[in-house]
Design an enzyme around this catalytic site. Structure first.
Site, PDB file in Angstrom:
ATOM      1  N   ASP A 155      15.445   7.898   3.774  1.00  0.00           N
ATOM      2  CA  ASP A 155      14.097   8.044   3.233  1.00  0.00           C
ATOM      3  C   ASP A 155      14.036   7.694   1.753  1.00  0.00           C
ATOM      4  OD1 ASP A 155      12.829   8.819   5.538  1.00  0.00           O
ATOM      5  OD2 ASP A 155      12.851  10.963   5.099  1.00  0.00           O
ATOM      6  N   TYR A 191       0.859  -1.193   0.000  1.00  0.00           N
ATOM      7  CA  TYR A 191       0.000   0.000   0.000  1.00  0.00           C
ATOM      8  C   TYR A 191       0.893   1.240   0.000  1.00  0.00           C
ATOM      9  CZ  TYR A 191      -3.600   3.372   1.181  1.00  0.00           C
ATOM     10  OH  TYR A 191      -4.443   4.453   1.152  1.00  0.00           O
ATOM     11  N   GLU A 220      -0.781 -33.792  31.679  1.00  0.00           N
ATOM     12  CA  GLU A 220      -1.681 -32.697  31.284  1.00  0.00           C
ATOM     13  C   GLU A 220      -3.113 -33.160  31.104  1.00  0.00           C
ATOM     14  OE1 GLU A 220       1.326 -29.544  29.104  1.00  0.00           O
ATOM     15  OE2 GLU A 220      -0.008 -30.742  27.845  1.00  0.00           O
ATOM     16  N   GLN A 259     -10.880   1.201   2.346  1.00  0.00           N
ATOM     17  CA  GLN A 259     -11.552   0.288   1.410  1.00  0.00           C
ATOM     18  C   GLN A 259     -10.539  -0.567   0.642  1.00  0.00           C
ATOM     19  OE1 GLN A 259     -11.714   3.578   1.480  1.00  0.00           O
ATOM     20  NE2 GLN A 259     -11.613   4.531  -0.550  1.00  0.00           N
ATOM     21  N   GLU A 299      10.891   6.476  15.750  1.00  0.00           N
ATOM     22  CA  GLU A 299      10.942   5.883  14.415  1.00  0.00           C
ATOM     23  C   GLU A 299      12.337   6.069  13.820  1.00  0.00           C
ATOM     24  OE1 GLU A 299       8.676   6.465  10.100  1.00  0.00           O
ATOM     25  OE2 GLU A 299       8.529   8.004  11.646  1.00  0.00           O
ATOM     26  N   HIS A 300      12.805   7.311  13.775  1.00  0.00           N
ATOM     27  CA  HIS A 300      14.150   7.630  13.274  1.00  0.00           C
ATOM     28  C   HIS A 300      14.978   8.184  14.433  1.00  0.00           C
ATOM     29  CE1 HIS A 300      11.309   8.471   9.891  1.00  0.00           C
ATOM     30  NE2 HIS A 300      12.170   7.708   9.221  1.00  0.00           N
ATOM     31  N   GLN A 309      11.102  16.108   9.017  1.00  0.00           N
ATOM     32  CA  GLN A 309      10.029  15.266   9.552  1.00  0.00           C
ATOM     33  C   GLN A 309       8.753  16.053   9.757  1.00  0.00           C
ATOM     34  OE1 GLN A 309      10.129  11.862   9.898  1.00  0.00           O
ATOM     35  NE2 GLN A 309      11.962  12.308   8.725  1.00  0.00           N
ATOM     36  N   HIS A 344      -3.140 -37.501  23.203  1.00  0.00           N
ATOM     37  CA  HIS A 344      -1.726 -37.252  22.965  1.00  0.00           C
ATOM     38  C   HIS A 344      -0.890 -38.422  23.487  1.00  0.00           C
ATOM     39  CE1 HIS A 344      -3.049 -33.183  22.186  1.00  0.00           C
ATOM     40  NE2 HIS A 344      -1.815 -32.761  21.955  1.00  0.00           N
ATOM     41  N   SER A 387       4.900  10.436  11.589  1.00  0.00           N
ATOM     42  CA  SER A 387       6.346  10.283  11.512  1.00  0.00           C
ATOM     43  C   SER A 387       7.036  10.956  12.705  1.00  0.00           C
ATOM     44  CB  SER A 387       6.861  10.883  10.206  1.00  0.00           C
ATOM     45  OG  SER A 387       8.205  10.516   9.984  1.00  0.00           O
ATOM     46  N   HIS A 435       6.024  16.324   7.001  1.00  0.00           N
ATOM     47  CA  HIS A 435       5.212  15.166   6.648  1.00  0.00           C
ATOM     48  C   HIS A 435       3.745  15.369   7.006  1.00  0.00           C
ATOM     49  CE1 HIS A 435       7.620  11.886   5.091  1.00  0.00           C
ATOM     50  NE2 HIS A 435       8.564  12.140   5.964  1.00  0.00           N
ATOM     51  N   ASN A 483      -2.940   6.824   6.275  1.00  0.00           N
ATOM     52  CA  ASN A 483      -3.571   7.697   7.259  1.00  0.00           C
ATOM     53  C   ASN A 483      -4.244   6.867   8.354  1.00  0.00           C
ATOM     54  OD1 ASN A 483      -6.024   6.770   6.205  1.00  0.00           O
ATOM     55  ND2 ASN A 483      -6.338   8.581   4.942  1.00  0.00           N
TER      56      ASN A 483
END
Length: 419
Positions: free
Chosen positions: A352, A119, A406, A182, A318-319, A250, A411, A228, A253, A205
């Site tokens: 990046d 995606y 058990e 969707q 993240e970074h 950053q 088993h 970010s 973004h 998003n």
């Protein structure tokens, strides 16, 4: 610790409305398939395509809009990403015939998932670099069917031409002009046009993130990404103008992005804030970057590098940039980050786009327990075993006793049949 600039607190907002909205979208796509996708396209994109799958003709037309330099740049970036992915793949070896005791042989195979959807977000900017970051390692891993999708440019029905070319250069087998929650639902459950996949990767998003969360289990995902983040540890050797540029890279973004500076020098911290303000006067993306910096930018002066390490590990960014005179002093102490950038020469933005490491990384403290997307994201390590008759008879009584302990008589019987 001295806080020079404090960020707003992120509140734990009630996301019930978001959950319900996304659930309704997923249910609608499951019920109506392509029809639902086209309804959402009309509603959100102001355009309804005849075919959701992008044709070869559309891809070729996108190439015609590219300059030779644009194409060479994409190829150069892909080459570095692919080379690193291949090197990573080489570290994942198969294990055969490990024997914990005579006659018992264990092993594992490294197997690619059969299909995935990459995606690629399209929101504010055409993030064609993300197409390279997702599709390239999937292909290196050996995924047989790599589908890609992205939202269309509003009102056109077309994926941005640079994103489309990047998808093709990276090796996508199928490309679809669909985005949002969707799209996640479509690739998780399938429609008349879109065959479902085993895994979905990529940022998006809050609706995309929530859809991935709700569809997890039906399909695998990389992780659920938020806004970010960058955290920079700096000492007196750092250049305030460089720090300002890295922080604002950053901030541009997303208004919710976070830039965090930890400095051992108060003068540097103050000079960096001034440099940020000066750059915002001319930055093309200042509208977004200003909101992010004002709300979530944070600058803290710490007494020592050890305190900076502790703060960084607690934040789990993240970074993470380490812009100090002797990075080797602290590198091994840093354990929570999506990707690490060592030394003032190593800009986070290099990662990046083109240096070779992946930019699809965990946010909101997820780096405490996972790294970013890499070739291994698309691989399964699956175990196997076999035994000689003697080893089978030898271990069966042990297993028989444990199973009876058990209360699992079936088993126990399965083990007993071996002796």
């Amino acid at each position: 610790m001295k806080i020079i600039k404090k960020a707003k607190e992120r509140t734990a907002a009630d996301n019930r409305e978001l959950r319900n909205t996304v659930q309704a979208i997923i249910d609608n796509v499951c019920a109506d398939g392509d029809r639902a996708l086209k309804e959402y396209s009309n509603k959100f994109d102001d355009y309804v395509r005849g075919e959701l799958r992008v044709s070869r003709h559309e891809i070729d037309a996108a190439y015609e809009k590219m300059s030779p330099q644009d194409i060479e740049d994409l190829k150069a970036a892909k080459a570095n990403i692919e080379a690193f992915a291949k090197a990573q793949r080489g570290t994942m070896t198969e294990l055969e015939n490990f024997s914990p005791q005579p006659g018992i042989y264990l092993g594992h195979k490294v197997i690619p998932v059969s299909s995935c959807c990459c995606y690629v977000p399209g929101g504010s900017y055409p993030l064609y670099s993300t197409a390279l970051m997702l599709i390239t390692p999937a292909k290196v891993a050996g995924v047989k069917r790599v589908a890609a999708c992205a939202p269309v440019v509003h009102g056109t029905g077309d994926i941005h031409y640079k994103t489309l070319v990047a998808m093709d250069l990276a090796g996508a087998d199928e490309i679809y002009a669909v985005g949002g929650a969707q799209a996640i639902a479509a690739f998780a459950y399938g429609t008349q046009t879109i065959k479902p996949v085993d895994m979905i990767v990529g940022p998006g998003n809050k609706f995309v993130a929530e859809a991935k969360r709700q569809c997890y289990g039906q399909i695998g995902i990389d992780f659920i990404a938020g806004p970010s983040e960058v955290l920079v540890i700096a000492d007196t050797c750092a250049d305030p103008k460089v720090l300002a540029a890295d922080l604002l890279a950053q901030c541009e973004h997303d208004p919710n992005a976070k830039a965090f500076l930890l400095s051992t020098d108060e003068t540097l911290a103050i000079e960096t804030i001034a440099a940020v303000e000066k750059e915002l006067e001319t930055l093309d993306t200042a509208g977004i970057a200003r909101r992010s910096w004002d709300d979530y930018g944070e600058v803290v002066v710490l007494d020592s590098l050890d305190e900076a390490v502790e703060t960084a590990n607690n934040y789990a960014p993240e970074h993470l940039e380490v812009n100090i005179a002797k990075p080797e002093q602290i590198i091994n102490k840093l354990v929570n980050y999506g990707s690490l950038f060592i030394g003032g020469n190593t800009a986070e933005v290099f990662g990046d786009y083109a240096s070779g490491t992946n930019h699809t990384l965990p946010t909101v403290k997820a780096s405490r327990y996972t790294g970013g997307v890499w070739v291994g994201t698309f691989l399964k390590v699956c175990t196997n075993q076999w035994m000689t008759p003697e080893a089978s008879r030898r271990i069966a009584p042990l297993v028989n006793r444990m199973a009876k302990g058990e209360g699992l008589s079936g088993h126990a019987l399965a083990a007993e049949r071996r002796f």
